[in-house]
Design a protein around this motif. Structure first.
Motif, PDB file in Angstrom:
ATOM      1  N   ALA A  32       0.808  -1.223   0.000  1.00 39.48           N
ATOM      2  CA  ALA A  32       0.000   0.000   0.000  1.00 39.48           C
ATOM      3  C   ALA A  32       0.838   1.268   0.000  1.00 39.48           C
ATOM      4  CB  ALA A  32      -0.944   0.003   1.207  1.00 39.48           C
ATOM      5  N   HIS A  33       1.961   1.244   0.722  1.00 38.36           N
ATOM      6  CA  HIS A  33       2.759   2.462   0.845  1.00 38.36           C
ATOM      7  C   HIS A  33       3.512   2.811  -0.436  1.00 38.36           C
ATOM      8  CE1 HIS A  33       2.262   1.708   5.229  1.00 38.36           C
ATOM      9  NE2 HIS A  33       2.235   3.028   5.247  1.00 38.36           N
ATOM     10  N   THR A  34       3.704   1.846  -1.305  1.00 34.64           N
ATOM     11  CA  THR A  34       4.473   2.093  -2.527  1.00 34.64           C
ATOM     12  C   THR A  34       3.608   2.050  -3.776  1.00 34.64           C
ATOM     13  OG1 THR A  34       5.074  -0.256  -2.481  1.00 34.64           O
ATOM     14  CG2 THR A  34       6.666   1.308  -1.592  1.00 34.64           C
ATOM     15  N   LEU A  38       5.729  -3.948  -8.194  1.00 37.29           N
ATOM     16  CA  LEU A  38       5.480  -4.290  -6.800  1.00 37.29           C
ATOM     17  C   LEU A  38       5.427  -5.798  -6.627  1.00 37.29           C
ATOM     18  CD1 LEU A  38       2.750  -1.657  -5.881  1.00 37.29           C
ATOM     19  CD2 LEU A  38       5.204  -1.538  -5.450  1.00 37.29           C
ATOM     20  N   ASP A  39       5.992  -6.279  -5.526  1.00 39.68           N
ATOM     21  CA  ASP A  39       6.052  -7.721  -5.265  1.00 39.68           C
ATOM     22  C   ASP A  39       4.707  -8.186  -4.733  1.00 39.68           C
ATOM     23  OD1 ASP A  39       6.854 -10.287  -4.865  1.00 39.68           O
ATOM     24  OD2 ASP A  39       7.990  -9.871  -3.030  1.00 39.68           O
ATOM     25  N   LEU A  55      -6.409  -4.787  -7.818  1.00 37.54           N
ATOM     26  CA  LEU A  55      -5.853  -3.623  -8.491  1.00 37.54           C
ATOM     27  C   LEU A  55      -5.085  -4.083  -9.724  1.00 37.54           C
ATOM     28  CD1 LEU A  55      -4.485  -1.761  -5.357  1.00 37.54           C
ATOM     29  CD2 LEU A  55      -6.485  -1.111  -6.699  1.00 37.54           C
ATOM     30  N   VAL A  56      -5.096  -3.241 -10.760  1.00 35.90           N
ATOM     31  CA  VAL A  56      -4.331  -3.520 -11.973  1.00 35.90           C
ATOM     32  C   VAL A  56      -3.620  -2.241 -12.406  1.00 35.90           C
ATOM     33  CG1 VAL A  56      -5.848  -5.377 -12.749  1.00 35.90           C
ATOM     34  CG2 VAL A  56      -6.317  -3.029 -13.468  1.00 35.90           C
ATOM     35  N   PHE A  57      -2.614  -2.397 -13.253  1.00 33.88           N
ATOM     36  CA  PHE A  57      -1.856  -1.258 -13.755  1.00 33.88           C
ATOM     37  C   PHE A  57      -1.650  -1.394 -15.251  1.00 33.88           C
ATOM     38  CE2 PHE A  57      -0.681  -1.317  -9.294  1.00 33.88           C
ATOM     39  CZ  PHE A  57      -0.802   0.024  -8.969  1.00 33.88           C
ATOM     40  N   VAL A  58      -2.197  -0.462 -15.990  1.00 36.51           N
ATOM     41  CA  VAL A  58      -1.932  -0.334 -17.419  1.00 36.51           C
ATOM     42  C   VAL A  58      -1.697   1.144 -17.693  1.00 36.51           C
ATOM     43  CG1 VAL A  58      -3.221  -2.378 -18.121  1.00 36.51           C
ATOM     44  CG2 VAL A  58      -4.417  -0.186 -17.916  1.00 36.51           C
ATOM     45  N   GLU A  59      -1.165   1.472 -18.848  1.00 34.16           N
ATOM     46  CA  GLU A  59      -0.785   2.859 -19.140  1.00 34.16           C
ATOM     47  C   GLU A  59      -2.006   3.772 -19.263  1.00 34.16           C
ATOM     48  OE1 GLU A  59       2.303   4.386 -19.280  1.00 34.16           O
ATOM     49  OE2 GLU A  59       2.756   2.504 -18.263  1.00 34.16           O
TER      50      GLU A  59
END
Length: 432
Positions: free
Chosen positions: A285-287, A363-364, A403-407
């Motif tokens: 969460a912090h990163t 993130l790990d 959660l997911v990450f895409v551009e």
């Protein structure tokens, strides 16, 4: 539309479009969820100064429909010596506290005061006579102090003509129950636990009735279903003094990574049991790479009970969701930004799975969750926002929040072999 003190919702990278996130700075647990005079109130753990945990205060937002949120000024602020940790709010209709009147009942917040030197956590009151816009701390605080450094997250409700507090003893893996006639003087009733999952501290409990059963929700960190934060629940009965569980079977509220510290709203119309959680995980969460804010809430979900399983049904958005639904016994879909960045969801080897390895960052964290299911075709519904996917399967009996990450955003659906009865809204359909 989500509005903030400085105007409408921003368009920063990863900013959700229909999940609440603060305008700026850190947010974690939902607090004080309540409906009153046409408004849903969302209080939340908030750092008003920085985008990391600290300076814990109660942020505040209101909505007429659980989606059109207006963020308000901080409701209850920390001091140099103490933080304002999680808790709940009630409407004191009988004026048992004397804070208001029967004609203008007080909204009373019951929260944990945390000593910043970690010496003690105790329970305190603050009250509002203007629908939560301003709060006054009670001069007689604390109202419940057992001289413990780990004693927090009171969820209070009116049950059988008395106030009932459900509260966590994190280090003991216990939930304690207290009763009061005026919110100021509390009597210990009983304790529940330790039992089931005890791989981390117990936090943020909630006790409520669904049908002929009582449900006790307990958040756990670490020790979740796969890594870090998770939420388990117990079914049983409340006999007026203690919670008696039907069994000690582990039941997970969410099999994804990112649903923690959730509680339900008090005082809802038609007594609907509506749940909201923090959409993150203490493992990273912090990163979490978002600016100028960090943290969002899950979709609001109405809870019901079918047999021994909680069913979660997303509250309908006034304008609908970007979503996809399908059925399968051995098949999948991909929800894509492009051919290289996507989330895959489906069934294989008699397991429901979600694979976010192509839509994650550095993130790990585990990017594959699998849940054993009964043999046969199941229904799967996926709701997609910028930065997240929420999966509701088997009629909402199995839920995964990730959660997911895409551009940019996940904008298209690609059906793979075995995906039947495909329905798509607010997204494009493409083919491999």
């Amino acid at each position: 539309m989500i509005t903030h003190p400085s105007g409408a919702l921003g368009d920063e990278k990863y900013r959700p479009q229909f999940h609440f996130a603060p305008e700026k700075n850190w947010m974690n647990d939902p607090n004080g969820l309540i409906y009153y005079k046409g408004e849903y109130h969302l209080f939340f753990q908030h750092n008003p100064k920085e985008n990391v945990w600290g300076n814990m205060s109660w942020g505040h937002a209101v909505s007429p429909d659980l989606f059109s949120w207006q963020e308000l000024p901080v409701a209850i602020t920390c001091t140099e010596e103490t933080g304002i940790f999680s808790g709940s709010t009630v409407i004191d209709y009988t004026n048992s506290t004397g804070f208001g009147s029967v004609e203008n009942p007080a909204m009373v917040a019951i929260y944990t005061e945390h000593k910043n030197d970690k010496s003690k956590q105790s329970q305190c009151l603050a009250f509002s006579l203007d629908n939560g816009r301003t709060f006054t701390k009670y001069e007689g605080n604390p109202v419940l102090d057992i001289n413990s450094p780990d004693f927090r997250d009171p969820k209070v409700q009116w049950v059988e003509n008395q106030w009932l507090m459900t509260i966590a003893r994190p280090d003991l893996h216990q939930i304690s129950f207290f009763t009061s006639h005026n919110l100021k003087e509390w009597k210990h009733l009983s304790d529940f636990g330790p039992t089931a999952e005890v791989g981390g501290c117990w936090e943020c409990p909630d006790l409520f009735q669904l049908g002929d059963k009582w449900v006790l929700i307990v958040s756990l960190n670490p020790g979740g279903y796969q890594v870090g934060s998770g939420t388990q629940y117990f079914l049983g009965q409340w006999n007026g003094k203690k919670f008696i569980a039907d069994d000690v079977k582990t039941r997970w509220l969410d099999y994804g990574r990112d649903n923690y510290a959730g509680i339900t709203f008090n005082n809802t119309p038609q007594d609907r049991r509506i749940f909201l959680g923090w959409m993150s995980n203490w493992e990273y969460a912090h990163t979490f790479p978002t600016q100028p804010w960090r943290g969002a809430m899950t979709l609001p979900r109405e809870l019901s009970l079918h047999g021994d399983r909680i069913i979660q049904t997303p509250i309908n958005h006034p304008n609908g969701f970007p979503e996809v639904s399908f059925t399968t016994s051995d098949g999948a879909i991909r929800i894509c930004e492009n051919n290289e960045r996507y989330v895959e969801i489906g069934v294989r080897n008699q397991k429901l799975y979600i694979d976010t390895s192509r839509a994650w960052c550095d993130l790990d964290a585990p990017t594959l969750q699998e849940i054993a299911i009964e043999k046969g075709e199941i229904d799967i519904r996926v709701i997609v926002d910028r930065g997240s996917v929420e999966v509701f399967a088997v009629g909402g009996a199995i839920v995964l929040t990730n959660l997911v990450f895409v551009e940019t955003a996940l904008t298209s659906v690609q059906p793979l072999a075995g995906a039947n009865n495909l329905k798509v809204a607010g997204l494009q359909t493409t083919h491999a």
